[in-house]
Design a protein around this motif. Structure first.
Motif, mmCIF file in Angstrom:
data_model
loop_
_atom_site.group_PDB
_atom_site.id
_atom_site.type_symbol
_atom_site.label_atom_id
_atom_site.label_comp_id
_atom_site.label_asym_id
_atom_site.label_seq_id
_atom_site.Cartn_x
_atom_site.Cartn_y
_atom_site.Cartn_z
ATOM 1 N N CYS A 168 2.686 27.788 -49.642
ATOM 2 C CA CYS A 168 3.734 28.390 -48.803
ATOM 3 C C CYS A 168 4.776 27.369 -48.367
ATOM 4 O O CYS A 168 5.987 27.633 -48.422
ATOM 5 N N VAL A 169 4.325 26.194 -47.914
ATOM 6 C CA VAL A 169 5.276 25.163 -47.494
ATOM 7 C C VAL A 169 6.171 24.758 -48.661
ATOM 8 O O VAL A 169 7.392 24.640 -48.523
ATOM 9 N N THR A 170 5.555 24.554 -49.819
ATOM 10 C CA THR A 170 6.315 24.105 -50.984
ATOM 11 C C THR A 170 7.315 25.159 -51.432
ATOM 12 O O THR A 170 8.455 24.834 -51.801
ATOM 13 N N LEU A 171 6.915 26.413 -51.387
ATOM 14 C CA LEU A 171 7.841 27.487 -51.765
ATOM 15 C C LEU A 171 9.043 27.512 -50.818
ATOM 16 O O LEU A 171 10.192 27.678 -51.255
ATOM 17 N N GLY A 172 8.773 27.321 -49.527
ATOM 18 C CA GLY A 172 9.868 27.241 -48.565
ATOM 19 C C GLY A 172 10.789 26.068 -48.857
ATOM 20 O O GLY A 172 12.025 26.195 -48.824
ATOM 21 N N ARG A 173 10.197 24.916 -49.181
ATOM 22 C CA ARG A 173 10.995 23.726 -49.503
ATOM 23 C C ARG A 173 11.864 23.957 -50.733
ATOM 24 O O ARG A 173 13.029 23.541 -50.772
ATOM 25 N N TYR A 209 7.397 28.639 -44.258
ATOM 26 C CA TYR A 209 6.965 27.519 -43.421
ATOM 27 C C TYR A 209 6.015 28.014 -42.322
ATOM 28 O O TYR A 209 4.942 27.435 -42.094
ATOM 29 N N VAL A 210 6.418 29.065 -41.651
ATOM 30 C CA VAL A 210 5.623 29.583 -40.535
ATOM 31 C C VAL A 210 4.286 30.141 -41.030
ATOM 32 O O VAL A 210 3.236 29.910 -40.418
ATOM 33 N N THR A 229 -1.928 21.848 -35.056
ATOM 34 C CA THR A 229 -1.014 22.572 -35.944
ATOM 35 C C THR A 229 0.251 22.993 -35.200
ATOM 36 O O THR A 229 1.276 23.292 -35.816
ATOM 37 N N VAL A 230 0.195 23.000 -33.884
ATOM 38 C CA VAL A 230 1.385 23.353 -33.106
ATOM 39 C C VAL A 230 2.531 22.371 -33.394
ATOM 40 O O VAL A 230 3.704 22.753 -33.330
ATOM 41 N N ILE A 231 2.201 21.129 -33.760
ATOM 42 C CA ILE A 231 3.246 20.129 -34.043
ATOM 43 C C ILE A 231 4.018 20.496 -35.307
ATOM 44 O O ILE A 231 5.258 20.608 -35.269
ATOM 45 N N PRO A 232 3.328 20.689 -36.468
ATOM 46 C CA PRO A 232 4.102 21.129 -37.647
ATOM 47 C C PRO A 232 4.735 22.496 -37.450
ATOM 48 O O PRO A 232 5.785 22.784 -38.047
ATOM 49 N N LEU A 233 4.152 23.344 -36.603
ATOM 50 C CA LEU A 233 4.752 24.652 -36.342
ATOM 51 C C LEU A 233 6.106 24.488 -35.639
ATOM 52 O O LEU A 233 7.084 25.160 -35.981
ATOM 53 N N ILE A 234 6.150 23.566 -34.667
ATOM 54 C CA ILE A 234 7.417 23.283 -33.982
ATOM 55 C C ILE A 234 8.445 22.729 -34.968
ATOM 56 O O ILE A 234 9.617 23.108 -34.959
ATOM 57 N N LEU A 235 7.976 21.840 -35.872
ATOM 58 C CA LEU A 235 8.877 21.291 -36.886
ATOM 59 C C LEU A 235 9.382 22.394 -37.814
ATOM 60 O O LEU A 235 10.551 22.397 -38.216
ATOM 61 N N ALA A 236 8.488 23.328 -38.164
ATOM 62 C CA ALA A 236 8.880 24.433 -39.042
ATOM 63 C C ALA A 236 9.939 25.308 -38.375
ATOM 64 O O ALA A 236 10.908 25.741 -39.015
ATOM 65 N N ILE A 237 9.761 25.552 -37.083
ATOM 66 C CA ILE A 237 10.741 26.364 -36.338
ATOM 67 C C ILE A 237 12.085 25.636 -36.264
ATOM 68 O O ILE A 237 13.145 26.233 -36.471
ATOM 69 N N PRO A 247 20.318 22.587 -45.128
ATOM 70 C CA PRO A 247 19.089 22.873 -45.868
ATOM 71 C C PRO A 247 18.397 21.623 -46.396
ATOM 72 O O PRO A 247 17.175 21.597 -46.563
ATOM 73 N N ASP A 248 19.176 20.556 -46.648
ATOM 74 C CA ASP A 248 18.567 19.298 -47.094
ATOM 75 C C ASP A 248 17.628 18.750 -46.022
ATOM 76 O O ASP A 248 16.519 18.285 -46.319
ATOM 77 N N LYS A 249 18.076 18.808 -44.776
ATOM 78 C CA LYS A 249 17.242 18.341 -43.666
ATOM 79 C C LYS A 249 16.028 19.251 -43.486
ATOM 80 O O LYS A 249 14.915 18.782 -43.209
ATOM 81 N N ALA A 250 16.206 20.557 -43.668
ATOM 82 C CA ALA A 250 15.095 21.503 -43.556
ATOM 83 C C ALA A 250 14.039 21.207 -44.604
ATOM 84 O O ALA A 250 12.831 21.316 -44.348
ATOM 85 N N ASP A 251 14.480 20.812 -45.810
ATOM 86 C CA ASP A 251 13.557 20.429 -46.878
ATOM 87 C C ASP A 251 12.754 19.201 -46.475
ATOM 88 O O ASP A 251 11.534 19.134 -46.653
ATOM 89 N N LYS A 252 13.430 18.214 -45.894
ATOM 90 C CA LYS A 252 12.745 16.979 -45.476
ATOM 91 C C LYS A 252 11.732 17.277 -44.366
ATOM 92 O O LYS A 252 10.631 16.709 -44.344
ATOM 93 N N PHE A 253 12.080 18.176 -43.439
ATOM 94 C CA PHE A 253 11.134 18.559 -42.402
ATOM 95 C C PHE A 253 9.926 19.267 -43.021
ATOM 96 O O PHE A 253 8.801 19.149 -42.529
ATOM 97 N N GLY A 254 10.173 20.006 -44.095
ATOM 98 C CA GLY A 254 9.070 20.668 -44.789
ATOM 99 C C GLY A 254 8.095 19.667 -45.365
ATOM 100 O O GLY A 254 6.875 19.879 -45.340
ATOM 101 N N LYS A 255 8.610 18.562 -45.900
ATOM 102 C CA LYS A 255 7.737 17.519 -46.447
ATOM 103 C C LYS A 255 6.875 16.913 -45.335
ATOM 104 O O LYS A 255 5.684 16.653 -45.530
ATOM 105 N N ILE A 256 7.488 16.711 -44.165
ATOM 106 C CA ILE A 256 6.735 16.181 -43.023
ATOM 107 C C ILE A 256 5.656 17.183 -42.592
ATOM 108 O O ILE A 256 4.518 16.808 -42.311
#
Length: 271
Positions: A168-173, A209-210, A229-237, A247-256
Motif C-alpha cells: 500500500c505504501v509503495t503504491l501510494g509512492r 498511505y493511511v 504507528t501513530v508517527i508514520p500515520l502523522i507523516l502519512a497525513i 508530490p515529490d516531497k510526499a513521495d519522500k515522506f512515503g519512503k520514511i
C-alpha cells in the motif's frame, strides 16, 4: 566523476531500503531467531541489492527522454552515461541476482528473486507505459522484498500482513511519483494522474498511505510498540496535505513511512 554518476544511477537510497526490507522483515518474522539464519539473510540482501541497482539502471536507460524534462540531472538523461550501456548493465545485474539466488538460496527464494527480475524487465519494457498497471507492478516487486525476508528465515506467513502494508505504501509512492513527473510523462505515457486527474490521484495516493498504517494498527493485539504507528500515520497525513502542492516531497515522506513501519514491525517481534 564517472563512478559518482554510476552510483547516482543505482540510487543508493533505494538500495539501502531494499537491504533494510530484508533485514527488518526477517526480524519481524523470527525476532532473535535471526541469528540462526545470517547466511541466508545476507545472501538474500545481496541479491535484492543487485536487482534494485539493475532495475534503477534499466529505468534510467528507458526513461532518458522523459527524464530530460522531469529529472535532467540524472546521469543518462544528462548524457554522462550512454543509454545502451546502462541497459546492458541493468540486465546483467538482474541476471547475476537471479544466479546468486538460484545457487545459494532455497527454491522458493530463488523463484521470488527471478520473478522480481522478470517483472522489473517487463515493467521497463512494457508495463511502465500502461499507467496504473505499472504502479501495481512496482508495488508487487517491493512487496516481494519483504516476503523474501520472511522466506529466507523460513517464516513467510509471519510477514504477510507486513507485505500488505508495504504494498500500500509503495503504491501510494508510485502515484505521487507520477504526479511529480506529469509534465515529462505526457510525452509518451498515460499515467494515473492523466486518467483520473491530478487532484483525485493525490486522494488515492494519500488513501494508500493511511491504509498501510491501519493494517499495522489492526495487527497490534496488545503489542504496545505498535502504538508507535501513530508517527508514520502523522507523516502519512502530512504527506497527503502536501501531496498536491509537492508530490515529490510526499513521495519522500512515503519512503520514511515505509522504513518506520518496517522498524516497528521488527521491534514488535521482540515483545
Amino acid at each position: 566523476m564517472a563512478v559518482g554518476a554510476y552510483l547516482r544511477m543505482f540510487r543508493p537510497g533505494d538500495v539501502l531500503v531494499g537491504i533494510l526490507a530484508i533485514l527488518l522483515s526477517s526480524l519481524a518474522a523470527v525476532g532473535p531467531g535471526i541469528t540462526d539464519h545470517w547466511d541466508d539473510v545476507i545472501i538474500t540482501a545481496v541479491a535484492v541489492a543487485l536487482y534494485v541497482c539493475g532495475g534503477n539502471t534499466l529505468n534510467d536507460s528507458t526513461d532518458a527522454r522523459v527524464d530530460s524534462i522531469a529529472h535532467p540531472d540524472r546521469p543518462v538523461a544528462s548524457g554522462i552515461i550512454d543509454p545502451g550501456m546502462a541497459k546492458i548493465l541493468g540486465l546483467a545485474m538482474m541476471l547475476v541476482a537471479a544466479i546468486i539466488a538460484t545457487v545459494f538460496l532455497s527454491l522458493a527464494c530463488a523463484a521470488i528473486v527471478i520473478a522480481a527480475c522478470i517483472l522489473l524487465a517487463l515493467y521497463e519494457g512494457l508495463l511502465k507505459d500502461q499507467g496504473p498497471i505499472g504502479n501495481v507492478s512496482i508495488a508487487i516487486i517491493t512487496m516481494m522484498s519483504v516476503l523474501l525476508g520472511g522466506l529466507c528465515v523460513g517464516s513467510p506467513v509471519e510477514v504477510m500482513w507486513l507485505t500488505a502494508a508495504v504494498f500500500c505504501v509503495t503504491l501510494g509512492r508510485e502515484i505521487y511519483k507520477d504526479m511529480a513527473d506529469l509534465h515529462g510523462d505526457i510525452l509518451e505515457r498515460k499515467t494515473l494522474p492523466m486518467r483520473v486527474g491530478f487532484e483525485f490521484a493525490g486522494v488515492m495516493a494519500f488513501a494508500f498511505y493511511v491504509v498501510s498504517c491501519v493494517i499495522f494498527l489492526a495487527q497490534s493485539f496488545g503489542n504496545i510498540l505498535y502504538a508507535l504507528t501513530v508517527i508514520p500515520l502523522i507523516l502519512a497525513i502530512y504527506a497527503g496535505v502536501k501531496g498536491w502542492e509537492d508530490p515529490d516531497k510526499a513521495d519522500k515522506f512515503g519512503k520514511i513511512c515505509l522504513l518506520l513501519l518496517m522498524l516497528i514491525a521488527a521491534g514488535g517481534a521482540f515483545y
